[in-house]
Design an enzyme around this catalytic site. Structure first.
Site, mmCIF file in Angstrom:
data_model
loop_
_atom_site.group_PDB
_atom_site.id
_atom_site.type_symbol
_atom_site.label_atom_id
_atom_site.label_comp_id
_atom_site.label_asym_id
_atom_site.label_seq_id
_atom_site.Cartn_x
_atom_site.Cartn_y
_atom_site.Cartn_z
ATOM 1 N N ASP A 179 0.867 -1.179 0.000
ATOM 2 C CA ASP A 179 0.000 0.000 0.000
ATOM 3 C C ASP A 179 0.907 1.234 0.000
ATOM 4 O O ASP A 179 1.623 1.482 0.966
ATOM 5 C CB ASP A 179 -0.901 -0.005 1.249
ATOM 6 C CG ASP A 179 -2.003 1.031 1.179
ATOM 7 O OD1 ASP A 179 -1.844 2.022 0.431
ATOM 8 O OD2 ASP A 179 -3.015 0.849 1.870
ATOM 9 N N ARG A 182 -0.090 4.392 -0.361
ATOM 10 C CA ARG A 182 -0.816 5.649 -0.142
ATOM 11 C C ARG A 182 -0.256 6.441 1.040
ATOM 12 O O ARG A 182 0.207 5.877 2.013
ATOM 13 C CB ARG A 182 -2.301 5.363 0.110
ATOM 14 C CG ARG A 182 -3.030 4.915 -1.127
ATOM 15 C CD ARG A 182 -4.448 4.495 -0.813
ATOM 16 N NE ARG A 182 -4.490 3.285 -0.010
ATOM 17 C CZ ARG A 182 -5.611 2.716 0.408
ATOM 18 N NH1 ARG A 182 -6.773 3.249 0.112
ATOM 19 N NH2 ARG A 182 -5.568 1.600 1.116
ATOM 20 N N LYS A 187 -5.511 3.987 7.970
ATOM 21 C CA LYS A 187 -6.089 5.317 7.716
ATOM 22 C C LYS A 187 -6.213 6.085 9.030
ATOM 23 O O LYS A 187 -5.898 7.271 9.097
ATOM 24 C CB LYS A 187 -7.462 5.182 7.055
ATOM 25 C CG LYS A 187 -7.407 4.749 5.604
ATOM 26 C CD LYS A 187 -8.813 4.758 4.988
ATOM 27 C CE LYS A 187 -8.782 4.331 3.538
ATOM 28 N NZ LYS A 187 -10.131 4.161 2.979
HETATM 29 N N1 LIG Z 1 -2.737 -2.222 -6.315
HETATM 30 C C1 LIG Z 1 -4.013 -2.607 -6.212
HETATM 31 N N2 LIG Z 1 -4.934 -1.690 -5.867
HETATM 32 C C2 LIG Z 1 -6.201 -2.097 -5.734
HETATM 33 C C3 LIG Z 1 -6.601 -3.434 -5.958
HETATM 34 N N3 LIG Z 1 -7.938 -3.520 -5.764
HETATM 35 C C4 LIG Z 1 -8.353 -2.280 -5.421
HETATM 36 N N4 LIG Z 1 -7.315 -1.421 -5.396
HETATM 37 C C5 LIG Z 1 -7.276 -0.006 -5.012
HETATM 38 O O1 LIG Z 1 -7.445 0.046 -3.603
HETATM 39 C C6 LIG Z 1 -7.968 1.304 -3.248
HETATM 40 C C7 LIG Z 1 -9.142 1.061 -2.302
HETATM 41 O O2 LIG Z 1 -8.633 0.639 -1.107
HETATM 42 P P1 LIG Z 1 -9.211 -0.552 -0.263
HETATM 43 O O3 LIG Z 1 -8.031 -1.349 0.179
HETATM 44 O O4 LIG Z 1 -10.323 -1.252 -0.978
HETATM 45 O O5 LIG Z 1 -9.879 0.045 0.967
HETATM 46 P P2 LIG Z 1 -9.194 0.878 2.034
HETATM 47 O O6 LIG Z 1 -9.467 2.211 1.461
HETATM 48 O O7 LIG Z 1 -7.774 0.551 2.311
HETATM 49 O O8 LIG Z 1 -9.963 0.507 3.370
HETATM 50 P P3 LIG Z 1 -11.446 0.805 3.784
HETATM 51 O O9 LIG Z 1 -11.471 2.217 4.268
HETATM 52 O O10 LIG Z 1 -11.697 -0.155 4.878
HETATM 53 O O11 LIG Z 1 -12.316 0.563 2.590
HETATM 54 C C8 LIG Z 1 -8.360 1.994 -4.528
HETATM 55 O O12 LIG Z 1 -7.352 2.953 -4.851
HETATM 56 C C9 LIG Z 1 -8.347 0.873 -5.559
HETATM 57 O O13 LIG Z 1 -8.008 1.319 -6.848
HETATM 58 C C10 LIG Z 1 -5.604 -4.376 -6.319
HETATM 59 O O14 LIG Z 1 -5.834 -5.559 -6.489
HETATM 60 N N5 LIG Z 1 -4.324 -3.911 -6.442
#
Ligand SMILES: Nc1nc2c(ncn2[C@@H]2O[C@H](COP(=O)(O)OP(=O)(O)OP(=O)(O)O)[C@@H](O)[C@H]2O)c(=O)[nH]1
Ligand SMILES: [Zn+2]
Length: 353
Positions: free
Chosen positions: A285, A287, A313
């Protein structure tokens, strides 16, 4: 003096396949990106055919080159020695995991020490920010027409540079009483958005940080839970009386759309969402939620109730000075296509589902 604009020019150069040089605290690296380079550019960049290849530790571990390096630190840079047979096509196979299962790699490859760690790590970070594969030909101590510093990249990524650029009423289907606020920096093409829903009532707002997911948000992809989470967040905020949805341009958990689709292709081969990112050479991750903290601060909100299952987060917002008084779970029903993805998030990335 750091120069965020210089980092923006470097991003543009890398996407065009032009060399850049990055100076860090421990040395300078001239770099030719493998994804957008070609054999002619390589010959011009490295006439002596000696430039080694820079990869992340995660990618090096995938290629079984990483016995000398720490695979637990996916951002740590690894140098692969340039043997005479290591041509552009072989370098592409090192950089791009899409062929891993189909094409047996030549070898043996040797990992060699990289003195300019700081510059190497920055180079891998800049590839991610550019939405490209994190892999380069490298000339340690070399120069390029465009030279930047690690501090320039830090400045480019610093959320303090965000300002409010425009705001307007925006009734949406889930919340008629809403206002949109757009934020930008001078250099970044993607504008972050806040949707202010309802009327402030003196209580901390219910806040959702939503990371961009083109496939889920726009196309209704069933591989993830983003689209339903977005709709449900707007509904929950509207029902709570007042709150804020932040729409953050962090596609693919910060690796960009193209790299996310590469990760999806690896998932088609059987790898889960975590291993797919590692094989590509990225952190699980990438971010940085300090951007969300900056947006909340600009909106005058220092205390929030946060709608999320992701403890990261909460931790990152708190570290950036936002008081999270409550975590509100945000779980949607699964479908057959996203069951494994959500299970992986629960089991491997600490999501509280
Ligand atoms: N690299 C990658 N990104 C993904 C994948 N599936 C979804 N995403 C990205 O993950 C992000 C969403 O994050 P999530 O992990 O679903 O949720 P979160 O925001 O961490 O957690 P919550 O707040 O609980 O929903 C978005 O930017 C999506 O584009 C994947 O398989 N690989
Ligand atoms: Zn998604």
């Amino acid at each position: 003096m750091s120069d965020a604009g210089a980092a923006a020019r470097a991003i543009d150069a890398l996407r065009r396949g032009w060399p850049v040089a990055i100076a860090g605290s421990d040395g300078t690296l001239a770099l030719l990106p493998i994804e957008t380079g070609d054999p002619v550019r390589l010959a011009a960049f490295d006439p002596d055919e000696r430039a080694p290849i820079l990869l992340s530790a995660g990618r090096a571990a995938t290629l079984k080159l990483a016995n000398q390096v720490d695979a637990a630190v996916p951002d740590a840079p690894v140098l692969v020695e340039r043997a005479s047979w290591l041509d552009f096509a072989t370098a592409t196979a090192l950089a791009d995991p899409q062929f891993d299962l189909r094409t047996p790699l030549k070898g043996p490859f040797h990992a060699i020490p990289l003195a300019a760690h700081d510059a190497g790590a920055a180079a891998l970070r800049l590839a991610r920010i550019s939405g490209m594969l994190p892999a380069y030909f490298v000339i340690p101590g070399g120069q390029a027409d465009l030279g930047i510093t690690v501090a320039d990249i830090d400045a480019h990524e610093d959320a303090i540079r965000l300002t409010i650029a425009a705001r307007a009423k925006l009734p949406v289907s889930g919340a008629e009483n809403a206002e949109i606020v757009a934020f930008r920096t001078p250099e970044s093409p993607g504008e972050h958005i806040a949707l202010l829903i309802g009327a402030p009532n003196g209580q901390p707002p219910l806040v959702r940080l939503h990371s961009e997911c083109l496939t889920g948000d726009v196309l209704g992809s069933l591989k993830c839970d983003c689209g339903p989470q977005l709709d449900a967040a707007i509904a929950a905020i509207a029902a709570s009386g007042w709150g804020i949805l932040l729409y953050l341009r962090q596609e693919g958990r910060g690796i960009g759309l193209i790299n996310k689709l590469r990760a999806y292709a690896l998932q088609d081969q059987g790898f889960d969402t975590v291993d797919a990112n590692t094989r590509l050479g990225f952190a699980i991750d990438a971010r940085d939620f300090s951007v969300a903290a900056r947006m909340l601060t600009l909106l005058g909100q220092r205390s929030v109730r946060l709608l999320t299952n992701n403890p990261q987060k909460v931790a990152q917002l708190e570290a950036a000075g936002i008081n999270v008084i409550e975590r509100v779970p945000h779980f949607l029903p699964t479908n057959p296509h996203n069951e494994r993805y959500l299970a992986t998030k629960r089991d491997r990335t600490g999501h509280q589902l």
